[in-house]
Design a protein around this motif. Sequence first.
Motif, PDB file in Angstrom:
ATOM      1  N   ALA A  23      53.854  55.450 -70.981  1.00  0.00           N
ATOM      2  CA  ALA A  23      53.404  57.331 -71.412  1.00  0.00           C
ATOM      3  C   ALA A  23      52.817  58.556 -70.675  1.00  0.00           C
ATOM      4  O   ALA A  23      53.573  59.372 -71.281  1.00  0.00           O
ATOM      5  CB  ALA A  23      53.191  56.692 -72.953  1.00  0.00           C
ATOM      6  N   ILE A  24      51.633  57.944 -70.596  1.00  0.00           N
ATOM      7  CA  ILE A  24      51.055  59.136 -69.781  1.00  0.00           C
ATOM      8  C   ILE A  24      51.706  60.014 -68.787  1.00  0.00           C
ATOM      9  O   ILE A  24      52.344  61.740 -68.620  1.00  0.00           O
ATOM     10  CB  ILE A  24      49.334  59.590 -70.059  1.00  0.00           C
ATOM     11  N   GLY A  25      52.233  59.022 -68.178  1.00  0.00           N
ATOM     12  CA  GLY A  25      53.073  59.343 -65.962  1.00  0.00           C
ATOM     13  C   GLY A  25      54.949  60.158 -66.948  1.00  0.00           C
ATOM     14  O   GLY A  25      54.726  61.442 -66.313  1.00  0.00           O
ATOM     15  N   VAL A  26      55.135  59.225 -67.833  1.00  0.00           N
ATOM     16  CA  VAL A  26      56.243  60.124 -67.987  1.00  0.00           C
ATOM     17  C   VAL A  26      56.748  61.446 -68.689  1.00  0.00           C
ATOM     18  O   VAL A  26      57.254  61.920 -68.250  1.00  0.00           O
ATOM     19  CB  VAL A  26      57.182  59.453 -68.650  1.00  0.00           C
ATOM     20  N   GLY A  27      54.846  61.365 -69.772  1.00  0.00           N
ATOM     21  CA  GLY A  27      54.886  63.052 -70.237  1.00  0.00           C
ATOM     22  C   GLY A  27      54.632  64.041 -69.553  1.00  0.00           C
ATOM     23  O   GLY A  27      54.733  64.659 -69.359  1.00  0.00           O
ATOM     24  N   VAL A  28      53.621  62.941 -68.296  1.00  0.00           N
ATOM     25  CA  VAL A  28      53.498  65.023 -67.240  1.00  0.00           C
ATOM     26  C   VAL A  28      54.748  65.113 -66.509  1.00  0.00           C
ATOM     27  O   VAL A  28      54.810  66.242 -65.985  1.00  0.00           O
ATOM     28  CB  VAL A  28      51.966  64.073 -66.482  1.00  0.00           C
ATOM     29  N   GLY A  29      55.574  64.153 -66.431  1.00  0.00           N
ATOM     30  CA  GLY A  29      56.512  64.839 -65.326  1.00  0.00           C
ATOM     31  C   GLY A  29      57.687  65.056 -66.321  1.00  0.00           C
ATOM     32  O   GLY A  29      58.326  66.199 -65.974  1.00  0.00           O
ATOM     33  N   LEU A  30      57.250  64.744 -67.642  1.00  0.00           N
ATOM     34  CA  LEU A  30      58.412  66.123 -68.725  1.00  0.00           C
ATOM     35  C   LEU A  30      58.135  67.491 -68.802  1.00  0.00           C
ATOM     36  O   LEU A  30      58.732  68.224 -68.673  1.00  0.00           O
ATOM     37  CB  LEU A  30      58.832  65.180 -69.444  1.00  0.00           C
ATOM     38  N   GLY A  31      56.722  67.252 -68.581  1.00  0.00           N
ATOM     39  CA  GLY A  31      56.317  68.300 -68.504  1.00  0.00           C
ATOM     40  C   GLY A  31      55.965  69.538 -67.792  1.00  0.00           C
ATOM     41  O   GLY A  31      56.113  70.423 -67.810  1.00  0.00           O
ATOM     42  N   VAL A  32      56.414  69.169 -66.020  1.00  0.00           N
ATOM     43  CA  VAL A  32      56.303  69.594 -65.645  1.00  0.00           C
ATOM     44  C   VAL A  32      57.755  70.197 -64.896  1.00  0.00           C
ATOM     45  O   VAL A  32      58.006  71.510 -64.853  1.00  0.00           O
ATOM     46  CB  VAL A  32      55.713  68.049 -63.823  1.00  0.00           C
TER      47      VAL A  32
END
Length: 284
Positions: A23-32
């Motif tokens: 979840a954190i990895g996907v969230g960071v990717g979406l944020g970028v």
Amino acid sequence: MPDAPQPAPAPPKKSAGRDLSAAIGVGVGLGVVILASLFVVKAVFVGVIAVAVVVGLWELTSRLRERKEIKAPLVPLALGGAAMVIAGYVRGAEGAWVAMALTALAVLVWRMTEPPEGYLKDVTAGVFAAFYVPFLATFVALMLTADDGPWRVLTFLLLTVVSDTGAYAVGWRFGTHKLAPRISPGKTREGLLGAVSFAMVAGALCMQFLIDGGAWWQGLLLGLAVAVSATLGDLGESMIKRDLGIKDMGTLLPGHGGIMDRLDSLLPTAPVVWLLMVAFVGSS
């Protein structure tokens, strides 16, 4: 010799219920992706909104077909939804309303190509989907049209994320009183207070330092409104998922579910933030 007393079993640890690392990895990717498109070229971010809308509509109509045999027509919804977002960015609120009306008309006509059985429920679901996903998302594009549009959108995103984070953190640690147990058993009143507190602080900081002409006290009101609308949006989608008998709208985002599971708080919050921004600092 009497048996030695057995130690009491350890209380079960609270669990987030999802793969937090994913979840954190996907969230960071979406944020970028969001930040890069938002602050480089506005039109690219409009494209990101349109893609999210189309995927969200696909998830929603797919679940309606699978679970309720409701055949909301995806093609006019997807085309009209993307057009709605673009029209809102190019022509403002008037363009968004016209695109919404034409999308609803297209849904009515498209469904006429199939047998009449179930026509009313299919077109009703189609018009609901058009309003729920692309029309509400259009308010993000409307925010973007202002001179400081990227900062308004960033404030909107930050406050919604902070509200959700505050609700989760406080509710997970201190939550004991259920907020709406029949709709979302995991939500607590303590979590709602956490959402309000976190969002009001973040709102004061954002309005004071990110928005042209903004003031900290406006941010307090904005944060309060975001916490309420984000919570209601989350509960609203939970109601839909309970009616459909599913946990998530999709599986596209590991640790998050589907796109609609991330848009649930954002969609109803967008018009609230847009309206208050216009009231506080104007539309340009």
